[in-house]
Write a protein that holds these residues in place. Structure first.
Motif, short mmCIF file in Angstrom:
data_model
loop_
_atom_site.label_atom_id
_atom_site.label_comp_id
_atom_site.label_asym_id
_atom_site.label_seq_id
_atom_site.Cartn_x
_atom_site.Cartn_y
_atom_site.Cartn_z
N PHE A 1 0.84 -1.20 0.00
CA PHE A 1 0.00 0.00 0.00
C PHE A 1 0.88 1.26 0.00
O PHE A 1 0.62 2.21 -0.74
N GLY A 2 1.91 1.24 0.83
CA GLY A 2 2.81 2.39 0.87
C GLY A 2 3.53 2.60 -0.45
O GLY A 2 3.71 3.73 -0.91
N LEU A 3 3.96 1.49 -1.07
CA LEU A 3 4.72 1.58 -2.31
C LEU A 3 3.84 2.08 -3.47
O LEU A 3 4.31 2.85 -4.32
N VAL A 4 2.59 1.68 -3.48
CA VAL A 4 1.70 2.03 -4.59
C VAL A 4 1.00 3.37 -4.38
O VAL A 4 0.78 4.12 -5.34
N VAL A 5 0.67 3.70 -3.14
CA VAL A 5 -0.13 4.89 -2.86
C VAL A 5 0.70 6.01 -2.23
O VAL A 5 0.76 7.13 -2.74
N ILE A 6 1.36 5.71 -1.11
CA ILE A 6 2.02 6.77 -0.34
C ILE A 6 3.27 7.28 -1.04
O ILE A 6 3.50 8.51 -1.10
N VAL A 7 4.11 6.39 -1.55
CA VAL A 7 5.36 6.82 -2.19
C VAL A 7 5.11 7.77 -3.36
O VAL A 7 5.71 8.86 -3.43
N PRO A 8 4.25 7.42 -4.34
CA PRO A 8 3.99 8.39 -5.42
C PRO A 8 3.36 9.69 -4.92
O PRO A 8 3.66 10.77 -5.45
N LEU A 9 2.51 9.60 -3.89
CA LEU A 9 1.88 10.80 -3.34
C LEU A 9 2.92 11.74 -2.72
O LEU A 9 2.89 12.96 -2.95
N VAL A 10 3.85 11.18 -1.95
CA VAL A 10 4.92 11.98 -1.36
C VAL A 10 5.81 12.60 -2.44
O VAL A 10 6.20 13.77 -2.36
N GLN A 11 6.13 11.82 -3.45
CA GLN A 11 6.99 12.33 -4.52
C GLN A 11 6.35 13.50 -5.25
O GLN A 11 6.99 14.52 -5.51
N ARG A 12 5.05 13.41 -5.55
CA ARG A 12 4.38 14.50 -6.26
C ARG A 12 4.13 15.70 -5.35
O ARG A 12 4.29 16.85 -5.76
N ALA A 13 3.76 15.44 -4.09
CA ALA A 13 3.41 16.54 -3.19
C ALA A 13 4.61 17.42 -2.87
O ALA A 13 4.46 18.64 -2.73
N PHE A 14 5.79 16.83 -2.75
CA PHE A 14 6.97 17.60 -2.35
C PHE A 14 7.97 17.76 -3.49
O PHE A 14 9.09 18.22 -3.25
N ASN A 15 7.58 17.33 -4.70
CA ASN A 15 8.42 17.50 -5.88
C ASN A 15 9.81 16.91 -5.66
O ASN A 15 10.84 17.57 -5.84
N LEU A 16 9.85 15.63 -5.26
CA LEU A 16 11.10 14.95 -4.94
C LEU A 16 11.55 14.08 -6.10
O LEU A 16 10.72 13.62 -6.90
N PRO A 17 12.86 13.82 -6.21
CA PRO A 17 13.34 12.91 -7.26
C PRO A 17 12.80 11.49 -7.09
O PRO A 17 12.50 10.79 -8.06
N VAL A 18 12.71 11.04 -5.82
CA VAL A 18 12.15 9.72 -5.51
C VAL A 18 11.20 9.86 -4.32
O VAL A 18 11.39 10.74 -3.47
N GLY A 19 10.22 8.99 -4.26
CA GLY A 19 9.28 9.05 -3.15
C GLY A 19 9.64 8.16 -1.99
O GLY A 19 9.05 8.27 -0.91
N GLU A 20 10.61 7.24 -2.19
CA GLU A 20 11.03 6.34 -1.11
C GLU A 20 11.90 7.12 -0.13
O GLU A 20 13.12 7.22 -0.29
N THR A 21 11.28 7.68 0.87
CA THR A 21 11.97 8.56 1.82
C THR A 21 11.59 8.20 3.24
O THR A 21 10.71 7.37 3.49
#
Length: 414
Positions: free
Chosen positions: A247-267
């Motif tokens: 769930f985190g890999l599919v939903v949260i990681v892309p959401l974090v990446q887009r919300a904070f304009n990061l190179p990767v969402g795995e943070t």
């Protein structure tokens, strides 16, 4: 008369059999308890014995040595210096206590660039002699070679003392490079801080949400709503961690990446969010039970004195249940600290010192899960993972003891 004697004899036999059965069952339970204690002690002893064996491991790879020219003044090199030399970060011998002379790292396989197979002999019987020529013929060389291929008399070479891995190297080291050669680096500080870092911020997120739901279920929700919410929340605690990870890999990681304009969402922030979700059921359940145990008389007394329902909640119910709420927080922290798969999947798995929530990190459980299958049994890498397990064991032990003491305090108050 004979019939009465038979009945009495039968009752006595039944009582003796029942007493014998009761003693047998009691003995079985006692034996089971002692077996459990012995197993726990054996596991603990094995864990710490394997882990602390790391401090007897050599700094360089087992079976290898560092050799220099006999005229070289350097007698000892530590793990950090060896790594920097072979990474070409240290380029002069005077930086490690030697003469003003350039350092030329030499690895064993490079001997085949100097000599052909014919020159080394049919069965490489001349290999020790040729190694001695390379090392002894150049004062700038530092060679990383197998000890078995050195000349028997060590003529023309000097073996540098590299020592053993120390507790300071492990607990204070900032580099986790267990496969680095010639000197692996087992600095656990980034892993320890990464574990505490992501767990701390996960609890900061989960605590207000969990307390809000616990207050609602305990004080505000109707009986019908409570019967729906409580099983649903308890069901969340039974979901496998790998499902949370997906769930985190599919939903949260892309959401974090887009919300904070990061190179990767795995943070680390993605790890905090998924751990907060996983800690919520524990916090909600324990805190709600503690608040519902507040005597009804205390609520009625507060309301009869003119307090509103909200005043009663934060002035009476929450202070009375503070021990149980504290236990909920501690158990939530324990849930976050010991999590493995979900964190492994969403935090980027980078063993670096944590400086920001929006950078990849790695935790102790994730490191053990990712590397134990690749570590040779009995080697330094294998022992370092066991030592990480010792650290995790001590952290969870402190958390468990704290939760028990807090719960005991609550029971005494009640």
């Amino acid at each position: 008369m004979k019939t009465d004697l038979r009945k009495r004899f039968g009752r006595n036999s039944y009582r003796r059999a029942a007493a014998w059965l009761e003693q047998a069952v009691e003995g079985l339970f006692t034996f089971s308890g002692w077996i459990s204690i012995v197993i726990v002690l054996l596991i603990t002893v094995f864990l710490f014995k394997e882990g602390f064996g790391l401090f007897q491991a050599p700094t360089v790879e087992k079976g290898y040595v560092l050799c220099v020219n006999p005229s070289n003044k350097v007698e000892r090199l530590d793990g950090a210096q060896i790594k920097r030399i072979f990474d070409y970060e240290i380029t002069s011998w005077n930086e490690v206590g030697g003469d003003e002379l350039e350092i030329r790292p030499f690895r064993f396989e490079e001997i085949f660039d100097y000599y052909s197979d014919e020159e080394l002999g049919a069965d490489y019987e001349l290999l020790p002699e040729k190694l001695a020529e390379v090392i002894g013929g150049d004062e700038s060389v530092v060679a990383f070679v197998p000890e078995q291929y050195l000349p028997q008399d060590r003529a023309g070479i000097k073996v540098v003392d590299t020592g053993h891995i120390t507790p300071g190297d492990f607990f204070g080291g900032r580099e986790w490079l267990p496969t680095s050669t010639p000197a692996a680096r087992f600095g656990a500080l980034p892993l320890i801080l990464g574990t505490l870092w992501v767990s701390f911020f996960a609890i900061l997120i989960a605590l207000p949400l969990g307390m809000g739901v616990a207050i609602y279920m305990s004080e505000l929700a109707g009986e019908r709503m409570r019967k729906v919410l409580k099983p649903a929340i308890e069901l969340l605690a039974g979901i496998p961690s790998v499902v949370y990870g997906f769930f985190g890999l599919v939903v949260i990681v892309p959401l974090v990446q887009r919300a904070f304009n990061l190179p990767v969402g795995e943070t680390a922030f993605a790890g905090c969010l998924i751990l907060a979700i996983m800690a919520l059921p524990t916090i909600i359940t324990v805190a709600e039970d503690a608040m519902r145990n507040t005597p009804r008389a205390m609520r009625e007394a507060s309301l009869s004195l003119g307090a509103t329902q909200w005043q009663t909640i934060y002035r009476v119910v929450i202070p009375y249940a503070s021990s149980g709420i504290s236990a909920a927080i501690v158990l939530g922290i324990g849930r976050a600290v010991g999590e493995t798969m979900a964190v492994l999947m969403v935090t980027g798995n980078a063993a670096v010192m944590p400086t920001s929530l929006f950078e990849p990190i790695r935790t102790i459980p994730a490191t053990i899960a990712a590397e134990l299958g690749e570590a040779p049994a009995g080697g330094a890498h294998y022992q370092s993972l066991f030592l990480l397990g010792c650290i995790l064991f001590l952290i969870t032990l402190v958390i468990s003891v704290s939760a028990e003491l807090i719960s005991k305090k609550q029971r005494q108050v009640v």
